[in-house]
Design a protein around this motif. Structure first.
Motif, PDB file in Angstrom:
ATOM      1  N   ARG A  15      -7.992  -2.037  10.839  1.00 39.23           N
ATOM      2  CA  ARG A  15      -6.811  -1.164  10.897  1.00 39.23           C
ATOM      3  C   ARG A  15      -6.770  -0.384  12.212  1.00 39.23           C
ATOM      4  O   ARG A  15      -5.717  -0.234  12.826  1.00 39.23           O
ATOM      5  CB  ARG A  15      -6.817  -0.198   9.697  1.00 39.23           C
ATOM      6  N   THR A  66      -4.467   7.378   6.200  1.00 41.96           N
ATOM      7  CA  THR A  66      -3.530   6.937   7.236  1.00 41.96           C
ATOM      8  C   THR A  66      -3.765   7.686   8.544  1.00 41.96           C
ATOM      9  O   THR A  66      -3.849   7.091   9.626  1.00 41.96           O
ATOM     10  CB  THR A  66      -2.081   7.168   6.769  1.00 41.96           C
ATOM     11  N   GLU A 105      -2.007  -1.048   6.630  1.00 40.42           N
ATOM     12  CA  GLU A 105      -2.134  -0.779   5.186  1.00 40.42           C
ATOM     13  C   GLU A 105      -1.273  -1.728   4.364  1.00 40.42           C
ATOM     14  O   GLU A 105      -1.635  -2.095   3.248  1.00 40.42           O
ATOM     15  CB  GLU A 105      -1.735   0.671   4.879  1.00 40.42           C
ATOM     16  N   ALA A 107      -5.081  -2.765   1.979  1.00 39.63           N
ATOM     17  CA  ALA A 107      -5.622  -1.419   1.846  1.00 39.63           C
ATOM     18  C   ALA A 107      -5.643  -1.040   0.387  1.00 39.63           C
ATOM     19  O   ALA A 107      -4.933  -1.633  -0.441  1.00 39.63           O
ATOM     20  CB  ALA A 107      -4.777  -0.419   2.629  1.00 39.63           C
ATOM     21  N   GLU A 108      -6.491  -0.077   0.033  1.00 47.05           N
ATOM     22  CA  GLU A 108      -6.483   0.442  -1.330  1.00 47.05           C
ATOM     23  C   GLU A 108      -6.159   1.932  -1.340  1.00 47.05           C
ATOM     24  O   GLU A 108      -6.116   2.564  -2.372  1.00 47.05           O
ATOM     25  CB  GLU A 108      -7.792   0.137  -2.079  1.00 47.05           C
ATOM     26  N   LYS A 109      -5.943   2.501  -0.153  1.00 45.77           N
ATOM     27  CA  LYS A 109      -5.393   3.855  -0.063  1.00 45.77           C
ATOM     28  C   LYS A 109      -4.647   4.026   1.261  1.00 45.77           C
ATOM     29  O   LYS A 109      -4.690   3.144   2.101  1.00 45.77           O
ATOM     30  CB  LYS A 109      -6.493   4.905  -0.232  1.00 45.77           C
ATOM     31  N   HIS A 117      -4.603   9.903   0.455  1.00 49.43           N
ATOM     32  CA  HIS A 117      -3.706   8.931   1.109  1.00 49.43           C
ATOM     33  C   HIS A 117      -3.406   9.358   2.553  1.00 49.43           C
ATOM     34  O   HIS A 117      -3.472   8.543   3.470  1.00 49.43           O
ATOM     35  CB  HIS A 117      -2.371   8.836   0.349  1.00 49.43           C
ATOM     36  N   TYR A 141       0.093   2.193   1.930  1.00 53.45           N
ATOM     37  CA  TYR A 141      -0.303   1.546   0.670  1.00 53.45           C
ATOM     38  C   TYR A 141       0.479   2.151  -0.489  1.00 53.45           C
ATOM     39  O   TYR A 141       0.979   1.435  -1.361  1.00 53.45           O
ATOM     40  CB  TYR A 141      -1.821   1.702   0.473  1.00 53.45           C
ATOM     41  N   GLN A 154       4.000   0.859  -0.624  1.00 51.71           N
ATOM     42  CA  GLN A 154       4.065  -0.520  -1.115  1.00 51.71           C
ATOM     43  C   GLN A 154       3.813  -0.578  -2.622  1.00 51.71           C
ATOM     44  O   GLN A 154       4.515  -1.260  -3.366  1.00 51.71           O
ATOM     45  CB  GLN A 154       3.030  -1.359  -0.375  1.00 51.71           C
ATOM     46  N   PHE A 155       2.794   0.191  -3.053  1.00 55.54           N
ATOM     47  CA  PHE A 155       2.448   0.252  -4.469  1.00 55.54           C
ATOM     48  C   PHE A 155       3.642   0.760  -5.288  1.00 55.54           C
ATOM     49  O   PHE A 155       3.992   0.205  -6.318  1.00 55.54           O
ATOM     50  CB  PHE A 155       1.217   1.172  -4.623  1.00 55.54           C
TER      51      PHE A 155
END
Lengths: 283, 265
Positions: free
Chosen positions: A151, A89, A224, A228-230, A85, A234, A237-238
């Motif tokens: 991004r 970023t 993100e 984004a998936e990582k 992660h 992300y 948010q997840f």
């Protein structure tokens, strides 16, 4: 004895030294007077008050998790996952930041060199800066598709305006005498930029870099949030969507630390490579 | 660059009906009006006048940084249309590069013009720094030098390209009185060792009397030449030997002051 020794000796003797054995402020006050200790003590005090308040008032962790709960939040995912992660970023922030520097400095040189170009480009820059990038981000993602490219583009858009403005100001702040010297030598115009104007802009560029590097982290996180998936953004948010608030807070702590580290890296780079730019004397 | 006529005494600089009008937002400013005089080679000329009389404008026109609106400036017989290689400038403020050491600042004109500096050039830069009294300070940054020392570097920088003409725009006006006097003596010493045509802008009567062979006095705007006198004082004018000059200096400075005060009123 080198010149540094002399100047160091003279500057330290010029500074008034607190007398250690004088009656007056108590021990605690004197300990706090040591520079560097005050911010640390303040920080620790805030954390303590926060922790105690959360426990005493039984504040639910989805409203405000105690510092200890936030630390627990780090355990939610494995270290490998964290690194993944953080790297996602960080790499976007750094790429966007680098791209922003690569675009902003040549633009600043153009703005400083030509009044016509400056009049043509400046309003466009202001329009770009006035556009809420957060609102443009979803459009950019759709247009540019998946991957790091959109991004990086968002990060670049957020970071480049302070760089352009500051660098242009720096290029224009060169003493007119040096420009006259350059003209009296009939030196190539490119050397006026590389040997006089750009070095003169270094202190201005660095103050903008310090702003931009923290904006770069914001840019990466905004991107993100959109898609984004990582990445740490992300992850936050997840976590909130799963109602794991203390986990989201731990992500936030990581982001703050990342911003601070990048800011300090820019500071360090200035200290290492352009130590003269830190002093105002002798200009 | 120097033409064949390099016997001392031949005119180095000729001002021929020189006029300068600036157009500014607030209207036209008549800076210089019919300035005519000739500077002999290796003469030390002080241009004395109140602030804003166009002294610096005059200097910039010799340097080729500014074109006159009427008349012309000739240097060694050639009309000045662009900057020349044989002119060095010392500014009011030292304006050194803050990131460059003293010796880097001295070689800067060459590095800036050609992009190349060889071992002999560095040698020459260090010798020049010694000449201006800064031996041992070669590697100091400007921030580590006093104002007077910075201006010494500025002078060494101007001398580095071996100019025939040295233009000095109130170079010591930012310094304290003592340093200022000391710098004046040093400048005369350097000038006597390496003769140059010097045009020295100043608004200090005593400085002009201390340094110059000749004093050209200018009126307030529009600047005109109102007095042009050869300084009848023997050199050296410094220290104890200066005593014999004291009476004459007093008389001359009274005369110059009356000129400046009269015109300013």
């Amino acid at each position: 004895m080198s010149s540094q020794d002399i100047s160091a000796a003279s500057s330290s003797s010029a500074r008034p030294r607190p007398a250690a054995r004088q009656p007056g402020p108590g021990l605690a006050a004197r300990a706090l007077a040591a520079p560097g200790l005050v911010p640390v003590a303040t920080f620790v005090a805030i954390l303590l008050v926060w922790e105690i308040a959360c426990r005493v008032f039984a504040i639910p962790s989805f409203v405000l998790p105690a510092p200890s709960r936030i630390v627990e939040g780090f355990g939610a995912v494995s270290l490998g996952r964290w690194i993944e992660h953080i790297w996602a970023t960080l790499s976007v922030a750094l790429m966007g930041f680098a791209l922003s520097i690569a675009i902003a400095i040549p633009i600043a040189v153009l703005l400083a060199r030509s009044e016509t170009l400056s009049r043509a480009l400046y309003p466009i820059l202001v329009v770009i800066q006035s556009t809420p990038i957060v609102a443009v981000a979803p459009i950019i993602i759709v247009v540019m598709g998946a991957g790091d490219a959109p991004r990086v583009a968002i990060t670049c858009l957020i970071t480049f305006f302070p760089l352009v403005v500051s660098t242009t100001t720096g290029l224009m702040a060169t003493p007119p005498e040096l420009i006259e010297l350059s003209r009296s030598l009939r030196a190539p115009a490119i050397r006026e930029i590389t040997q006089i104007r750009l070095p003169y802009a270094v202190p201005f560029i660095f103050s903008a870099l310090k702003i931009s590097v923290t904006l770069a982290v914001i840019g990466a996180v905004v991107a993100e949030f959109v898609a984004a998936e990582k990445g740490v953004g992300y992850f936050i948010q997840f976590s909130t969507s799963m109602f794991q608030i203390q986990q989201a807070w731990s992500g936030l702590v990581v982001l703050v630390l990342m911003s601070l580290a990048l800011f300090q890296l820019v500071n360090l780079a200035q200290r290492l490579f352009f130590p003269w730019s830190l002093s105002e004397k002798g200009r | 660059m120097t033409p064949a006529n390099d016997r001392p005494g031949d005119p180095a600089i000729v001002f021929d009906g020189l006029g300068q009008v600036f157009h500014t937002r607030s209207g036209r400013t008549h800076a210089l009006d019919h300035v005519d005089f000739t500077v002999a080679r290796h003469q030390f000329v002080a241009v004395l006048g109140p602030s804003g009389c166009g002294k610096s404008t005059l200097l910039r026109m010799i340097a080729g940084l500014l074109q006159p609106t009427s008349g012309e400036v000739r240097v060694f017989g050639l009309k000045v249309a662009e900057p020349r290689d044989d002119v060095g400038i010392v500014f009011q403020k030292p304006t050194l590069l803050p990131w460059a050491s003293a010796e880097d600042n001295v070689v800067f004109p060459l590095r800036h013009k050609t992009g190349r500096v060889d071992a002999a050039d560095w040698e020459r830069a260090r010798a020049l720094l010694t000449t201006v009294g800064l031996g041992g300070f070669e590697e100091r940054l400007p921030a580590e030098l006093s104002g007077g020392m910075q201006q010494r570097v500025g002078i060494a920088r101007a001398l580095f390209m071996e100019p025939d003409i040295l233009l000095m725009d109130e170079p010591f006006s930012a310094l304290d009185a003592l340093t200022r006097e000391e710098m004046g003596f040093e400048l005369v010493r350097v000038w006597e060792a390496q003769p140059k045509t010097v045009v020295f802008i100043t608004h200090s009567i005593s400085e002009a009397l201390l340094l110059a062979d000749r004093i050209v006095v200018m009126s307030p705007r529009p600047g005109r030449v109102i007095e042009d006198l050869i300084v009848p004082l023997s050199r050296p004018r410094a220290g104890e030997t200066g005593f014999q000059n004291a009476g004459k200096i007093h008389e001359l400075s009274g005369h110059l002051r009356s000129l400046l005060v009269q015109r300013a009123a």
